[in-house]
Design an enzyme around this catalytic site. Structure first.
Site, PDB file in Angstrom:
ATOM      1  N   GLU A  83      34.503  30.532  28.788  1.00  0.00           N
ATOM      2  CA  GLU A  83      35.403  29.446  29.612  1.00  0.00           C
ATOM      3  C   GLU A  83      34.492  28.394  29.817  1.00  0.00           C
ATOM      4  O   GLU A  83      33.435  28.320  30.584  1.00  0.00           O
ATOM      5  CB  GLU A  83      35.886  30.121  30.972  1.00  0.00           C
ATOM      6  N   ARG A  93      50.251  35.136  39.170  1.00  0.00           N
ATOM      7  CA  ARG A  93      51.591  35.675  38.811  1.00  0.00           C
ATOM      8  C   ARG A  93      51.744  37.081  39.246  1.00  0.00           C
ATOM      9  O   ARG A  93      52.920  37.612  39.350  1.00  0.00           O
ATOM     10  CB  ARG A  93      51.779  35.681  37.143  1.00  0.00           C
ATOM     11  N   CYS A 147      39.646  35.472  38.308  1.00  0.00           N
ATOM     12  CA  CYS A 147      38.792  35.036  37.304  1.00  0.00           C
ATOM     13  C   CYS A 147      38.252  33.425  37.338  1.00  0.00           C
ATOM     14  O   CYS A 147      37.099  33.066  37.618  1.00  0.00           O
ATOM     15  CB  CYS A 147      38.960  35.281  35.759  1.00  0.00           C
ATOM     16  N   HIS A 171      35.461  35.936  29.227  1.00  0.00           N
ATOM     17  CA  HIS A 171      36.505  36.637  29.352  1.00  0.00           C
ATOM     18  C   HIS A 171      36.436  37.898  28.198  1.00  0.00           C
ATOM     19  O   HIS A 171      35.792  37.340  27.110  1.00  0.00           O
ATOM     20  CB  HIS A 171      37.729  35.955  29.251  1.00  0.00           C
TER      21      HIS A 171
END
Length: 211
Positions: A83, A93, A147, A171
């Site tokens: 990332e 979500r 994250c 990830h």
């Protein structure tokens, strides 16, 4: 030199590949990394958005790392993702482990809109991973869940540490067992491949930062 390596506890009562991977590495250190046991400190971060910052700060104070490497699982991804950017935004979500579901709010009220990973030479690391036969790519968005929050907080808190550690997030795909139990259509990596991937990352940064 100390490296802080973290995973996440499970968010849904099942497995979390990052927790399993950190546990595997720390209970059975890679024989190819003779300095692992001496230099790597392992922590499992809480799956609670309200507990995350305190746990991170405590780990940074206790270990005083030169490098922070945060791991998180990403169901659906078919490669290791380094990332590059964390945004100052929480919008879940799905609820976290504690049932929290922020609907859209800053992680740090007065913080910048985004922060950039300080791990050096991400393209070089991608090449190193691919050279080991491990699918890998740079990702420019860490999402809006835990994250991303951990990467943003890590960069935010690290800026006030002395010395300032480098901070980054990886990830990882899920494990085959998770495909059987809950993610039937997701790509996955074996534990051996995940161990090799993080071994490559750790070795690259240990050599670079020790110069």
């Amino acid at each position: 030199m100390t490296i802080l390596l973290t995973g996440f506890e499970s968010n849904d009562g099942g497995w979390n590949a990052s927790e399993r991977l950190v546990h595997s590495l720390c209970t059975e250190p890679p024989r190819e990394i003779p300095w692992f046991a001496e230099s790597v400190r392992c922590e499992i971060m809480p799956g609670d958005t309200h507990a995350l910052e305190a746990a991170l700060r405590e780990a940074l104070v206790r270990h005083r790392p030169r490098c922070c490497l945060f791991l998180g699982q990403a169901p659906g991804r078919n490669r290791v993702a380094l990332e590059r950017i964390a945004t100052n935004w929480r919008e879940f979500r799905t609820p976290d482990r504690a049932g929290n579901k922020p609907g859209g709010e800053p992680i740090v009220a007065d913080g910048p809109a985004a922060r950039t990973s300080t791990l050096p030479d991400l393209p070089g690391l991608i090449s190193a991973l691919q050279g080991e036969g491990i699918p890998a790519a740079i990702s420019h968005h860490a999402g809006t869940h835990l994250c991303n929050q951990l990467l943003y907080l890590g960069l935010h808190v690290a800026a006030s540490c002395e010395p300032v550690p480098v901070v980054g997030f990886v990830h990882i795909p899920i494990l085959p067992e998770q495909v059987i139990h809950g993610h039937p259509d997701s790509p996955c990596f074996s534990m051996d491949m995940l161990r090799r991937a993080i071994r490559t990352v750790l070795t690259s940064y240990f050599d670079m930062l020790a110069r």
